[in-house]
Design an enzyme around this catalytic site. Structure first.
Site, PDB file in Angstrom:
ATOM      1  N   TYR A   1       0.818  -1.224   0.000  1.00  0.00           N
ATOM      2  CA  TYR A   1       0.000   0.000   0.000  1.00  0.00           C
ATOM      3  C   TYR A   1       0.852   1.274   0.000  1.00  0.00           C
ATOM      4  CZ  TYR A   1      -4.913  -1.495   0.265  1.00  0.00           C
ATOM      5  OH  TYR A   1      -6.161  -1.962  -0.032  1.00  0.00           O
TER       6      TYR A   1
ATOM      7  N   GLU B   1       2.039   6.437  -7.030  1.00  0.00           N
ATOM      8  CA  GLU B   1       0.906   7.214  -7.536  1.00  0.00           C
ATOM      9  C   GLU B   1       1.165   8.720  -7.351  1.00  0.00           C
ATOM     10  OE1 GLU B   1      -2.722   5.716  -5.732  1.00  0.00           O
ATOM     11  OE2 GLU B   1      -2.266   3.681  -6.388  1.00  0.00           O
TER      12      GLU B   1
END
Length: 218
Positions: free
Chosen positions: A144, A151
């Protein structure tokens, strides 16, 4: 009825497990045989198709076919779609980079175990093999944050291209009398992204804690 819904979800999660495996394989195969410079050519299309199919998870939640919250499902889907379909798909300069390769590996690895877990959860009526539960509820811990950083990096580096090409932006005057600047939206998103992301990450730890308790009790 419930039986029909279960059969459909077995098929859906089976297809998504295979698609996610193909996504992972396409990244490895392309990078090892053709180099990162051909990454999008070799893997881009299948990731986009997979992401469009993943929207059905929000539909399943909305229809009550799954126990997920439609809001959470959609938030996760739109977050990933924004980077994959909003930025990477439209900016060739960012498609064939080590960061994009890392992100695609992180996404597909997580998805394989997630969908496979859902699949076996239905088939074995909640009695998922212990090892798979351990992988599913521990793998997110490194994946994660790594995915989030990739991102963020891609959103940050997309800025000059978004501004220069006015991608996904609506300028006045127009018949809708509404202006939208995607580049400004991404600038704002970069600032709040970690704040939006953190509660989701902590929620996963909560789920992990309850799953680990159940495993110990079993």
């Amino acid at each position: 009825g419930g039986g029909g819904g279960s059969v459909y979800l077995v098929l859906y999660n089976g297809v998504m497990t295979i698609m996610s495996l193909l996504c992972l394989a396409s990244v490895f195969y392309t990078c090892l045989n053709r180099g990162v410079g051909k990454l999008w050519l070799g893997a881009g299309k299948i990731f986009c198709v997979n992401q469009l199919l993943a929207f059905l998870e929000t539909v399943h939640a909305a229809l009550g076919l799954s126990r997920s919250s439609p809001g959470t499902s959609f938030a996760q889907w739109i977050g990933k779609s924004n980077v994959l379909l909003g930025i990477l798909y439209f900016i060739p300069e960012l498609q064939n980079t080590a960061v994009t390769a890392t992100l695609l590996l992180v996404w597909s690895t997580g998805e394989i175990f997630r969908y496979y877990y859902y699949l076996l959860n239905i088939v074995f009526m909640g009695q998922v093999p212990k090892q798979l539960t351990l992988i599913r509820y521990n793998m997110f811990i490194p994946l994660y944050p790594l995915g989030m950083l990739c991102e963020l990096y891609l959103m940050y580096t997309s800025q000059p291209y978004l501004e220069e090409r006015k991608l996904h932006s609506l300028e006045l005057p127009n018949t809708l009398n509404f202006a939208f600047n995607y580049s400004s939206f991404i600038k704002y998103l970069i600032k709040v992204y970690p704040l939006v992301w953190l509660p989701m990450y902590l929620h996963m730890f909560k789920q992990r804690s309850s799953k680990m308790k159940k495993l110990k009790a079993a």
